[in-house]
Scaffold this motif. Sequence first.
Motif, PDB file in Angstrom:
ATOM      1  N   SER A 142      43.551  32.453  32.211  1.00  0.00           N
ATOM      2  CA  SER A 142      44.570  32.816  33.427  1.00  0.00           C
ATOM      3  C   SER A 142      45.993  31.891  32.393  1.00  0.00           C
ATOM      4  O   SER A 142      46.598  32.207  32.432  1.00  0.00           O
ATOM      5  CB  SER A 142      44.783  32.607  34.739  1.00  0.00           C
ATOM      6  OG  SER A 142      45.894  33.202  36.098  1.00  0.00           O
TER       7      SER A 142
ATOM      8  N   LEU B 230      43.643  41.088  37.510  1.00  0.00           N
ATOM      9  CA  LEU B 230      43.127  40.035  38.548  1.00  0.00           C
ATOM     10  C   LEU B 230      42.382  40.633  40.070  1.00  0.00           C
ATOM     11  O   LEU B 230      41.350  40.373  40.308  1.00  0.00           O
ATOM     12  CB  LEU B 230      43.574  38.724  39.000  1.00  0.00           C
ATOM     13  CG  LEU B 230      44.008  37.966  37.977  1.00  0.00           C
ATOM     14  CD1 LEU B 230      44.155  36.613  38.277  1.00  0.00           C
ATOM     15  CD2 LEU B 230      42.100  37.309  37.733  1.00  0.00           C
TER      16      LEU B 230
ATOM     17  N   GLU C 190      39.540  34.358  35.310  1.00  0.00           N
ATOM     18  CA  GLU C 190      40.233  32.849  36.147  1.00  0.00           C
ATOM     19  C   GLU C 190      40.631  31.841  34.588  1.00  0.00           C
ATOM     20  O   GLU C 190      41.430  30.917  35.224  1.00  0.00           O
ATOM     21  CB  GLU C 190      39.464  32.947  36.627  1.00  0.00           C
ATOM     22  CG  GLU C 190      39.156  33.920  38.297  1.00  0.00           C
ATOM     23  CD  GLU C 190      40.525  33.682  39.049  1.00  0.00           C
ATOM     24  OE1 GLU C 190      41.391  33.166  38.874  1.00  0.00           O
ATOM     25  OE2 GLU C 190      40.236  34.466  40.050  1.00  0.00           O
TER      26      GLU C 190
END
Length: 209
Positions: free
Chosen positions: A157, A191, A154
Amino acid sequence: MIRAISKNALALGAAAALCVAVLGLVNQLTHERIAQQRLSSKLAILSEVLPGSDASATLLADCVLVRDAELLGRDSAQAIYRWRPQDTLSAYIIETTAPDGYSGNIDLLVAVTPDGTVLGSRVLEHKETPGLGDKIELRRSEWILSFAQQQVTEENSAKWAVRKDGGQFDQFTGATITPRAVVTAVRKAALYIQQHPELAALSANCPAQ
């Protein structure tokens, strides 16, 4: 007149029945060979995205179907194969789609470890422009190899983008849309794996290969 028409109808019917029988026989004789060729092709691609592995029918059998249009690019089910050497889950090989290619969908196969590290990726099918967008194919360039051993989190990203968008991956001269779509699809696939730890325990439910 009626008798002649009846004879012609019978002859046509017999010819049609013969054609159907011949086609059925040919299909029966070639079905097994075609199925074997498809299996060999799929195993070869799986071996490419899992460097050093020996993909086999066992890997194809350890498979689950999932749906996530947002992260996997399609409303229909996508397959995820689970690689378990020595009975230890080491990676997932996920079928995913970039729906925003220049000429439509780009179907991919991506190998990802449970922590989101991409081991390899390959393009399965696309309709991108020859000489420009088709550089996503390994036979055209080595660009697709740039994802290997890159982790998706995250936090990082934003780096999973082409350089034109502030990321770390090259785009193609005269063709930014295609690599942008592929980078995004690979990132989303990684993800998805991280967001679904329950995948390891799901019962296999893919159709027989």
